[in-house]
Every structure is written in structure tokens, then in C-alpha cells.
Design a protein around this motif. Structure first.
Motif, PDB file in Angstrom:
ATOM      1  N   VAL A 181      26.530  57.682  44.463  1.00  0.00           N
ATOM      2  CA  VAL A 181      26.937  58.392  45.674  1.00  0.00           C
ATOM      3  C   VAL A 181      26.473  57.567  46.877  1.00  0.00           C
ATOM      4  O   VAL A 181      25.282  57.226  46.983  1.00  0.00           O
ATOM      5  CB  VAL A 181      26.323  59.797  45.731  1.00  0.00           C
ATOM      6  N   PHE A 182      27.402  57.251  47.776  1.00  0.00           N
ATOM      7  CA  PHE A 182      27.089  56.442  48.943  1.00  0.00           C
ATOM      8  C   PHE A 182      27.214  57.292  50.206  1.00  0.00           C
ATOM      9  O   PHE A 182      28.132  58.104  50.343  1.00  0.00           O
ATOM     10  CB  PHE A 182      28.033  55.235  49.033  1.00  0.00           C
ATOM     11  N   LYS A 183      26.292  57.082  51.131  1.00  0.00           N
ATOM     12  CA  LYS A 183      26.308  57.805  52.398  1.00  0.00           C
ATOM     13  C   LYS A 183      25.992  56.839  53.541  1.00  0.00           C
ATOM     14  O   LYS A 183      25.372  55.792  53.339  1.00  0.00           O
ATOM     15  CB  LYS A 183      25.285  58.943  52.396  1.00  0.00           C
ATOM     16  N   VAL A 184      26.419  57.227  54.736  1.00  0.00           N
ATOM     17  CA  VAL A 184      26.074  56.471  55.936  1.00  0.00           C
ATOM     18  C   VAL A 184      24.823  57.094  56.549  1.00  0.00           C
ATOM     19  O   VAL A 184      24.823  58.273  56.916  1.00  0.00           O
ATOM     20  CB  VAL A 184      27.230  56.468  56.955  1.00  0.00           C
ATOM     21  N   ASP A 185      23.772  56.305  56.646  1.00  0.00           N
ATOM     22  CA  ASP A 185      22.503  56.774  57.193  1.00  0.00           C
ATOM     23  C   ASP A 185      22.395  56.322  58.652  1.00  0.00           C
ATOM     24  O   ASP A 185      22.325  55.124  58.939  1.00  0.00           O
ATOM     25  CB  ASP A 185      21.349  56.209  56.363  1.00  0.00           C
ATOM     26  N   ILE A 193      24.192  51.828  54.856  1.00  0.00           N
ATOM     27  CA  ILE A 193      24.727  52.524  53.688  1.00  0.00           C
ATOM     28  C   ILE A 193      23.597  52.757  52.690  1.00  0.00           C
ATOM     29  O   ILE A 193      22.888  51.817  52.319  1.00  0.00           O
ATOM     30  CB  ILE A 193      25.857  51.721  53.041  1.00  0.00           C
ATOM     31  N   THR A 194      23.436  53.988  52.253  1.00  0.00           N
ATOM     32  CA  THR A 194      22.457  54.306  51.220  1.00  0.00           C
ATOM     33  C   THR A 194      23.190  54.712  49.945  1.00  0.00           C
ATOM     34  O   THR A 194      24.351  55.139  49.978  1.00  0.00           O
ATOM     35  CB  THR A 194      21.533  55.441  51.663  1.00  0.00           C
ATOM     36  N   SER A 195      22.514  54.566  48.832  1.00  0.00           N
ATOM     37  CA  SER A 195      23.131  54.921  47.549  1.00  0.00           C
ATOM     38  C   SER A 195      22.134  55.682  46.692  1.00  0.00           C
ATOM     39  O   SER A 195      20.921  55.492  46.808  1.00  0.00           O
ATOM     40  CB  SER A 195      23.603  53.660  46.814  1.00  0.00           C
ATOM     41  N   SER A 198      24.482  59.253  40.664  1.00  0.00           N
ATOM     42  CA  SER A 198      25.190  60.533  40.580  1.00  0.00           C
ATOM     43  C   SER A 198      24.404  61.534  39.727  1.00  0.00           C
ATOM     44  O   SER A 198      23.640  61.158  38.812  1.00  0.00           O
ATOM     45  CB  SER A 198      26.573  60.320  39.974  1.00  0.00           C
TER      46      SER A 198
END
Length: 203
Positions: A181-185, A193-195, A198
Motif C-alpha cells: 500500500v503506497f501513500k503520499v506523506d 511516498i511511503t509504503s 498489505s
């Protein structure tokens, strides 16, 4: 004419002009092509190519082993055994092969393979395993390897990977995650980008 010196450009050689229809002089005939560096044999590289079963003896730790296009059969997998400590091991374009290794100082690389097994022998230690473009890779760790906190597996573009190790004298098999799961921090100065693995692999 300007004299030749340290500041003068080097003289250029003129092409040899031959009359039409004439053959080149003997000195220019049958001249072998230059040997490319990639074609030079590495004295520290042991190559195993196209074998279903083979045993490799490493007498020096600076040796590397290349296992290339070695294939087993369904119901009858192949087996490549490396005896002795070596520098690195590369396994490329292999299928249905069990690769048994002793201690490896650098990395075991597995690329472009299908349904292979890496078995680290009891008493041996491996620092790193790199898996690339491989479908089906089972890695059995020795107690010495799993006790090393610096041991790592680096995987890219691969699937169906598993780590097998012991816990309380029982064998445990865990899948290596393929989904993240990737998100913008934006909490810091610049977005990043953080990961995270799952939740499918939470158990």
C-alpha cells in the motif's frame, strides 16, 4: 608546417587506398577481431550450464558460481550442489531446480527463473538473496542465516516467493509479500511516498 610537440595535436592516419579490384596486402588479411572484455573468461568464475544435476567444488572463497539454463522436469526436479564457501552465486534462466549452497560471502542472485528452490545448508550462512523476474522461489534458511539480523531478501517483479525457517524446533513457511500500500506523506517539508505491506500478509 607546424612542428610536432607537446601542444600539437596527434597526427591522423590516412586510410589505405587500394586500386579497384585489387586485394589487400597479406598483413591486412585474416586479421582476427579484437577480443571483447565480455568474452574473456574469468578465472574466478565457475560456470554450470544446461545441467540437470551437478556438484561444484569451491576451493577458494573468492570464487563465484554461475548456474545458467539448468532445468529439471515435472516430478523430477534437478539438483545443483555447491560445496565450499564462495563469493557469490548467480542463477539465471532455470526451472524446477534445487540449488544447495554453503556459505556465500556476497549475494545469491536468482533471476528469470520458474519454480526453483534455494536451500542454505545447515551450518552455512548467506547475507543476501536477490530475486528478479522469477515466478516460484522457495528459500530454506539455515539456523545460522536466520539468526543473522542483517540477512535480507530483495525482490522485484517476482511472485510466489516463500521463506522457510524454524521456530521453536518447528518448520515455518511464510510468503514474501507481493502487494503493498503506497501513500503520499505530506507531514514533512517535502512530500514523499511511503509504503506498507498489505493486510493480506498480516497473519
Amino acid at each position: 608546417a607546424e612542428p610536432l610537440g607537446s601542444n600539437a595535436p596527434p597526427p591522423t592516419s590516412l586510410p589505405l587506398l587500394l586500386p579497384s579490384g585489387s586485394a589487400p596486402p597479406p598483413s591486412l588479411r585474416h586479421r582476427p577481431p579484437p577480443l571483447r572484455p565480455s568474452k574473456m573468461r574469468n578465472p574466478n568464475l565457475i560456470e554450470v550450464t544446461g545441467e540437470k544435476e551437478a556438484t561444484v567444488e569451491c576451493d577458494k572463497f573468492n570464487k563465484s558460481v554461475s548456474v545458467y539454463k539448468c532445468n529439471g522436469e515435472k516430478g523430477s526436479p534437478g539438483k545443483i550442489v555447491i560445496n565450499g564457501k564462495c563469493n557469490s552465486v548467480m542463477m539465471d534462466n532455470c526451472s524446477l531446480i534445487e540449488l544447495h549452497v554453503d556459505s556465500v560471502m556476497s549475494t545469491v542472485e536468482i533471476s528469470n527463473c520458474q519454480r526453483v528452490k534455494l536451500i542454505i545448508k545447515p551450518g552455512a550462512s548467506v547475507l543476501s538473496v536477490a530475486i528478479d523476474k522469477t515466478d516460484g522461489c522457495h528459500i530454506t534458511l539455515s539456523e545460522e542465516t536466520q539468526a543473522n539480523a542483517d540477512f535480507q531478501v530483495i525482490a522485484a517483479k517476482s511472485s510466489e516467493m516463500n521463506l522457510i525457517f524454524t521456530e521453536n524446533d518447528e518448520k515455518v513457511e511464510k510468503p514474501i509479500p507481493e502487494q503493498f500500500v503506497f501513500k503520499v506523506d505530506r507531514s514533512g517539508g517535502a512530500p514523499k511516498i511511503t509504503s506498507a505491506v498489505s493486510d493480506l500478509y498480516s497473519s
